[in-house]
Design a protein around this motif. Structure first.
Motif, PDB file in Angstrom:
ATOM      1  N   UNK A 268       0.815  -1.218   0.000  1.00 28.10           N
ATOM      2  CA  UNK A 268       0.000   0.000   0.000  1.00 28.10           C
ATOM      3  C   UNK A 268       0.855   1.277   0.000  1.00 28.10           C
ATOM      4  N   UNK A 269       2.171   1.135  -0.210  1.00 26.06           N
ATOM      5  CA  UNK A 269       3.017   2.343  -0.221  1.00 26.06           C
ATOM      6  C   UNK A 269       2.917   2.987  -1.609  1.00 26.06           C
ATOM      7  N   UNK A 270       2.375   4.223  -1.670  1.00 26.48           N
ATOM      8  CA  UNK A 270       2.219   4.838  -2.986  1.00 26.48           C
ATOM      9  C   UNK A 270       3.576   5.182  -3.598  1.00 26.48           C
ATOM     10  N   UNK A 271       3.687   5.024  -4.903  1.00 24.20           N
ATOM     11  CA  UNK A 271       4.924   5.401  -5.596  1.00 24.20           C
ATOM     12  C   UNK A 271       5.984   4.315  -5.557  1.00 24.20           C
ATOM     13  N   UNK A 272       5.623   3.141  -5.072  1.00 29.64           N
ATOM     14  CA  UNK A 272       6.590   2.049  -5.018  1.00 29.64           C
ATOM     15  C   UNK A 272       6.091   0.912  -5.918  1.00 29.64           C
ATOM     16  N   UNK A 273       6.920   0.455  -6.856  1.00 33.29           N
ATOM     17  CA  UNK A 273       6.542  -0.670  -7.725  1.00 33.29           C
ATOM     18  C   UNK A 273       7.135  -1.954  -7.160  1.00 33.29           C
ATOM     19  N   UNK A 274       6.294  -2.948  -6.926  1.00 36.55           N
ATOM     20  CA  UNK A 274       6.763  -4.215  -6.347  1.00 36.55           C
ATOM     21  C   UNK A 274       6.836  -5.304  -7.435  1.00 36.55           C
ATOM     22  N   UNK A 275       7.713  -6.289  -7.246  1.00 36.58           N
ATOM     23  CA  UNK A 275       7.909  -7.306  -8.297  1.00 36.58           C
ATOM     24  C   UNK A 275       6.963  -8.500  -8.170  1.00 36.58           C
ATOM     25  N   UNK A 276       5.657  -8.201  -8.122  1.00 38.66           N
ATOM     26  CA  UNK A 276       4.697  -9.313  -8.077  1.00 38.66           C
ATOM     27  C   UNK A 276       3.848  -9.211  -9.330  1.00 38.66           C
ATOM     28  N   UNK A 277       4.059 -10.170 -10.219  1.00 45.21           N
ATOM     29  CA  UNK A 277       3.420 -10.120 -11.528  1.00 45.21           C
ATOM     30  C   UNK A 277       2.502 -11.337 -11.644  1.00 45.21           C
ATOM     31  N   UNK A 278       1.865 -11.462 -12.816  1.00 47.35           N
ATOM     32  CA  UNK A 278       0.919 -12.569 -12.982  1.00 47.35           C
ATOM     33  C   UNK A 278       1.560 -13.897 -12.563  1.00 47.35           C
ATOM     34  N   UNK A 279       0.811 -14.654 -11.765  1.00 46.06           N
ATOM     35  CA  UNK A 279       1.385 -15.893 -11.225  1.00 46.06           C
ATOM     36  C   UNK A 279       0.806 -17.126 -11.874  1.00 46.06           C
ATOM     37  N   UNK A 292      10.764  -0.513  -7.536  1.00 43.92           N
ATOM     38  CA  UNK A 292      11.011   0.701  -8.340  1.00 43.92           C
ATOM     39  C   UNK A 292      10.502   1.927  -7.611  1.00 43.92           C
ATOM     40  N   UNK A 293      11.295   2.999  -7.700  1.00 44.87           N
ATOM     41  CA  UNK A 293      10.839   4.286  -7.176  1.00 44.87           C
ATOM     42  C   UNK A 293      11.536   5.395  -7.962  1.00 44.87           C
ATOM     43  N   UNK A 294      10.823   6.507  -8.117  1.00 44.20           N
ATOM     44  CA  UNK A 294      11.379   7.603  -8.927  1.00 44.20           C
ATOM     45  C   UNK A 294      12.469   8.372  -8.167  1.00 44.20           C
ATOM     46  N   UNK A 295      12.479   8.201  -6.841  1.00 50.37           N
ATOM     47  CA  UNK A 295      13.369   9.011  -6.015  1.00 50.37           C
ATOM     48  C   UNK A 295      14.505   8.147  -5.449  1.00 50.37           C
ATOM     49  N   UNK A 296      15.171   7.407  -6.345  1.00 47.48           N
ATOM     50  CA  UNK A 296      16.010   6.312  -5.865  1.00 47.48           C
ATOM     51  C   UNK A 296      17.196   6.735  -4.998  1.00 47.48           C
ATOM     52  N   UNK A 355      13.279  -8.425   7.192  1.00 47.35           N
ATOM     53  CA  UNK A 355      12.237  -7.844   6.327  1.00 47.35           C
ATOM     54  C   UNK A 355      11.492  -6.756   7.081  1.00 47.35           C
ATOM     55  N   UNK A 356      11.197  -7.016   8.348  1.00 44.35           N
ATOM     56  CA  UNK A 356      10.429  -6.029   9.118  1.00 44.35           C
ATOM     57  C   UNK A 356      11.207  -4.719   9.271  1.00 44.35           C
ATOM     58  N   UNK A 357      12.524  -4.827   9.452  1.00 43.92           N
ATOM     59  CA  UNK A 357      13.346  -3.604   9.541  1.00 43.92           C
ATOM     60  C   UNK A 357      13.312  -2.858   8.202  1.00 43.92           C
ATOM     61  N   UNK A 358      13.443  -3.613   7.112  1.00 43.30           N
ATOM     62  CA  UNK A 358      13.442  -2.973   5.787  1.00 43.30           C
ATOM     63  C   UNK A 358      12.100  -2.294   5.541  1.00 43.30           C
ATOM     64  N   UNK A 359      11.029  -3.016   5.823  1.00 40.85           N
ATOM     65  CA  UNK A 359       9.682  -2.481   5.577  1.00 40.85           C
ATOM     66  C   UNK A 359       9.464  -1.205   6.406  1.00 40.85           C
ATOM     67  N   UNK A 360       9.839  -1.268   7.666  1.00 43.85           N
ATOM     68  CA  UNK A 360       9.652  -0.102   8.540  1.00 43.85           C
ATOM     69  C   UNK A 360      10.459   1.096   8.000  1.00 43.85           C
ATOM     70  N   UNK A 361      11.696   0.838   7.577  1.00 44.78           N
ATOM     71  CA  UNK A 361      12.539   1.925   7.059  1.00 44.78           C
ATOM     72  C   UNK A 361      11.941   2.510   5.788  1.00 44.78           C
ATOM     73  N   UNK A 362      11.393   1.656   4.945  1.00 44.90           N
ATOM     74  CA  UNK A 362      10.806   2.141   3.688  1.00 44.90           C
ATOM     75  C   UNK A 362       9.553   2.967   3.992  1.00 44.90           C
ATOM     76  N   UNK A 363       8.733   2.467   4.875  1.00 44.86           N
ATOM     77  CA  UNK A 363       7.490   3.191   5.195  1.00 44.86           C
ATOM     78  C   UNK A 363       7.805   4.556   5.813  1.00 44.86           C
ATOM     79  N   UNK A 364       8.852   4.558   6.598  1.00 43.26           N
ATOM     80  CA  UNK A 364       9.275   5.821   7.218  1.00 43.26           C
ATOM     81  C   UNK A 364       9.660   6.825   6.134  1.00 43.26           C
ATOM     82  N   UNK A 365      10.395   6.372   5.121  1.00 51.34           N
ATOM     83  CA  UNK A 365      10.825   7.270   4.040  1.00 51.34           C
ATOM     84  C   UNK A 365       9.614   7.861   3.310  1.00 51.34           C
ATOM     85  N   UNK A 366       8.639   7.031   3.061  1.00 51.24           N
ATOM     86  CA  UNK A 366       7.495   7.494   2.242  1.00 51.24           C
ATOM     87  C   UNK A 366       6.426   8.223   3.065  1.00 51.24           C
ATOM     88  N   UNK A 367       6.568   8.176   4.403  1.00 47.76           N
ATOM     89  CA  UNK A 367       5.465   8.776   5.189  1.00 47.76           C
ATOM     90  C   UNK A 367       5.678  10.296   5.301  1.00 47.76           C
TER      91      UNK A 367
END
Ligand SMILES: Cc1ncc(COP(=O)(O)O)c(C=O)c1O
Length: 367
Positions: A268-279, A292-296, A355-367
């Motif tokens: 649900x993080x806006x502006x973030x492209x995740x690698x989950x494609x048709x399965x 993917x993100x525009x602000x890399x 993973x939880x540390x990474x997710x928290x850090x990413x959410x912090x950046x986008x919040x």
């Protein structure tokens, strides 16, 4: 710098496997089995079974697996080989070193060869297509095979990043004339140094690769059949890889679990492209977890500051490296991928806590 979440963790990888690996290596050394011995043959047999083909031939890298496959397919000067620009440089260098011309095409949203572009890229000289199964996802082989069968074009798969991934239940490396694998240490099946393999159902191709890797020599007769190369998969590497291959299915399950945890934490993080494609037809092995993100650059620095190690595969398009002398193929999707992609920590040793540390850090950046 010591990261809280390393991209990969080779020390932990070894620590978990130490008894088995030490036994395989010391046993091989104690027997004096250094070159072209039983350990290599055993690993090749197990790898072929795993991929679902008749033969696997160990070589010293995926680069050589690709180069030898192209030579075995009879590719050389005057031929065009279609492949993607969004790949590791070795894919293209292998084509260049045969004297053939690489024809670089665009990738789709899943970073793999876009089958809609294939027909338009073919020339009267197209002799082969070299699809790259990037990040542990197999290309749409159905459509690629259809085009190739209609026109008598050879397929050589760059499966360096996709051992264990499948499409319609068939393994990466079992669709084309050959499949080419890498055992570079940080691949899902990584050695303790370089390594690679060619997989094939064709006995003549298997034989030619077997000769090319050992200076063209037929070991039974001593006859040199080609000007070959020194490119063996070392016996001691094969012994270690054979141990690791037995763990690979669990490691892939673990990678998929880690990928799913990233998805749940980030979807649900806006502006973030995740690698989950048709399965529907794919079983992805998640060699890499690429978002993917525009602000890399800022984003990457933020993760670094939080102790999260990331990599970028690859920050500029291949043709922008002047020393490679490649024509600019004008591929806007590939260019924007180069500007936006970033690979998150992903390995058999990545934990849920990581993973939880990474997710928290990413959410912090986008919040
Ligand atoms: C897609 C792809 N092709 C080819 C290679 C080359 O593999 P090696 O380093 O074993 O030569 C790699 C390695 O990273 C790769 O990722």
């Amino acid at each position: 710098m010591a990261y809280r979440v390393p991209f990969v963790d080779p020390r932990e990888h070894y620590r978990r496997l130490k008894p088995e690996i030490d036994h395989a290596i010391t046993d091989t050394l104690a027997k004096g089995d250094l070159v072209l011995r039983q350990q290599l043959r055993d690993f090749e047999r197990h790898l072929a079974e795993f991929v679902g083909v008749k033969y696997a031939v160990g070589v010293n890298s995926c680069y050589h697996a690709l180069h030898f496959s192209l030579l075995a397919a009879g590719i050389g000067p005057g031929d065009d080989v279609v492949t993607v620009a969004h790949t590791f440089v070795a894919t293209v260098s292998a084509i260049v070193h045969t004297g053939a011309t690489p024809v670089l095409i665009e990738v789709g949203k899943d970073y793999n060869l876009d089958p809609d572009r294939l027909e338009g890229a073919l020339t009267p000289n197209t002799k082969a297509i070299l699809p790259v199964h990037l990040n542990g996802r197999v290309c749409d082989m159905d459509r690629i095979l259809t085009v190739c069968r209609q026109r008598g074009i050879i397929i050589i798969e760059d499966a360096a990043q996709a051992l264990g991934a499948t499409f319609d239940g068939k393994g990466a490396g079992s669709f084309g004339l050959t499949g080419c694998f890498s055992f570079y240490p940080f691949k899902a099946l990584g050695g303790f140094g370089d390594g690679g393999a060619v997989t094939t159902d064709d006995p003549d191709v298997a034989r030619m690769v077997t000769l090319l890797r050992f200076n063209g020599e037929d070991r039974e007769t001593g006859e040199y059949h080609y000007h070959g190369y020194t490119a063996l998969l070392d016996n001691v590497q094969a012994a270690a890889l054979d141990v690791k291959l037995s763990h690979l299915p669990q490691w892939i399950e673990h990678r998929r679990h880690i990928a799913e945890r990233y998805r749940k934490g980030l979807q649900d993080v806006p502006g973030l492209g995740l690698p989950h494609f048709s399965e529907a037809r794919h079983f992805d092995s998640f060699q890499n977890y690429v978002i993917r993100t525009k602000n890399r650059e800022q984003f990457r620095q933020h993760l670094k500051d939080r102790g999260v190690e990331t990599l970028v595969h690859w920050p500029k398009p291949m043709w922008a490296h002047k020393g490679l002398s490649l024509k600019d193929p004008e591929l806007p999707a590939t260019e924007s991928i180069c500007r936006e992609v970033i690979s998150l920590p992903m390995s058999a040793e990545t934990t849920e806590e990581h993973v939880d540390i990474v997710v928290e850090s990413i959410r912090e950046f986008f919040s």
